[in-house]
Design a protein around this motif. Structure first.
Motif, short mmCIF file in Angstrom:
data_model
loop_
_atom_site.label_atom_id
_atom_site.label_comp_id
_atom_site.label_asym_id
_atom_site.label_seq_id
_atom_site.Cartn_x
_atom_site.Cartn_y
_atom_site.Cartn_z
N GLY A 107 53.31 50.36 64.32
CA GLY A 107 54.12 51.36 65.02
C GLY A 107 53.36 52.55 65.56
N VAL A 108 52.09 52.68 65.22
CA VAL A 108 51.29 53.82 65.70
C VAL A 108 50.64 53.45 67.03
N ILE A 109 50.83 54.28 68.03
CA ILE A 109 50.18 54.10 69.33
C ILE A 109 48.98 55.03 69.38
N PHE A 110 47.80 54.46 69.58
CA PHE A 110 46.57 55.26 69.61
C PHE A 110 46.40 55.93 70.97
N PRO A 111 45.79 57.12 70.98
CA PRO A 111 45.56 57.84 72.24
C PRO A 111 44.67 57.04 73.20
N HIS A 112 44.75 57.37 74.47
CA HIS A 112 43.98 56.64 75.49
C HIS A 112 42.48 56.91 75.44
N ASN A 113 42.06 57.92 74.70
CA ASN A 113 40.63 58.16 74.57
C ASN A 113 40.03 57.37 73.40
N VAL A 114 40.78 56.40 72.88
CA VAL A 114 40.25 55.41 71.94
C VAL A 114 40.10 54.12 72.73
N ILE A 115 38.88 53.62 72.82
CA ILE A 115 38.54 52.47 73.63
C ILE A 115 38.22 51.29 72.72
N SER A 116 38.68 50.10 73.07
CA SER A 116 38.32 48.92 72.29
C SER A 116 37.12 48.25 72.93
N ASP A 117 36.25 47.73 72.11
CA ASP A 117 35.04 47.09 72.60
C ASP A 117 34.74 45.87 71.76
N GLN A 118 34.30 44.82 72.41
CA GLN A 118 33.88 43.60 71.73
C GLN A 118 32.37 43.65 71.55
N GLY A 119 31.92 43.56 70.33
CA GLY A 119 30.49 43.57 70.08
C GLY A 119 29.92 44.98 69.96
N TYR A 120 28.60 45.08 70.13
CA TYR A 120 27.91 46.32 69.77
C TYR A 120 27.03 46.92 70.85
N ARG A 121 26.90 46.28 72.01
CA ARG A 121 25.94 46.78 72.99
C ARG A 121 26.24 48.22 73.43
N ASN A 122 27.50 48.65 73.46
CA ASN A 122 27.84 50.00 73.88
C ASN A 122 27.65 51.06 72.80
N VAL A 123 27.18 50.64 71.63
CA VAL A 123 26.84 51.60 70.57
C VAL A 123 25.76 52.56 71.08
N GLU A 124 24.93 52.08 71.99
CA GLU A 124 23.84 52.90 72.55
C GLU A 124 24.35 54.19 73.20
N GLU A 125 25.60 54.20 73.66
CA GLU A 125 26.17 55.37 74.33
C GLU A 125 26.69 56.43 73.37
#
Length: 135
Positions: A54-72
């Motif tokens: 029932g909780v809707i997360f804010p739009h500044n929470v992004i989902s990502d598959q894997g780990y390559r964007n951890v660099e950012e």
């Protein structure tokens, strides 16, 4: 105005998900790194996390598959189950850029050590061991 950070949460389980929600409410950009494609898709399309019905997360929470964007990330919050901490860290370590703040939020120990102690013992990433924090 307070400084805003790009924060990666790995994995975004119950603790990481709750922390990510609060950080996003405070204006930070939060990236949830899911290991399962289905969870990535569901969160990205519904803004919901299975641990928080029932909780809707804010739009500044992004989902990502894997780990390559951890660099950012400016900050990596690492919240694995204790019995998987060493294994999970081995998978994300190559993506953590030098100078990134690393926060270990797992409860308990894996192989008798915290992740930060394990990193220090291996001697591979003194930048993480020295800048790390434990929640």
């Amino acid at each position: 105005m307070a400084e805003r950070f790009n924060i990666s949460i790995i994995p975004p389980g119950t603790f990481g998900g709750a922390l990510g929600h609060r950080l996003a409410e405070n204006g930070h950009t939060v990236r949830f790194h899911f290991s399962q494609p289905t969870k990535t898709w569901v969160f990205g399309n519904t803004r919901q996390h299975d641990a928080f019905p029932g909780v809707i997360f804010p739009h500044n929470v992004i989902s990502d598959q894997g780990y390559r964007n951890v660099e950012e990330a400016d900050i990596v919050v690492f919240t694995p189950r204790s019995n998987r901490a060493h294994w999970d860290f081995e998978r994300i370590e190559p993506y953590i850029r030098k100078g990134t703040v690393f926060v270990h939020g797992a409860k308990g120990f894996s192989k008798g050590m915290t992740v930060l102690q394990m990193i220090e013992k291996k001697g591979r990433r003194p930048d993480i061991a020295q800048k790390g924090a434990v929640l």
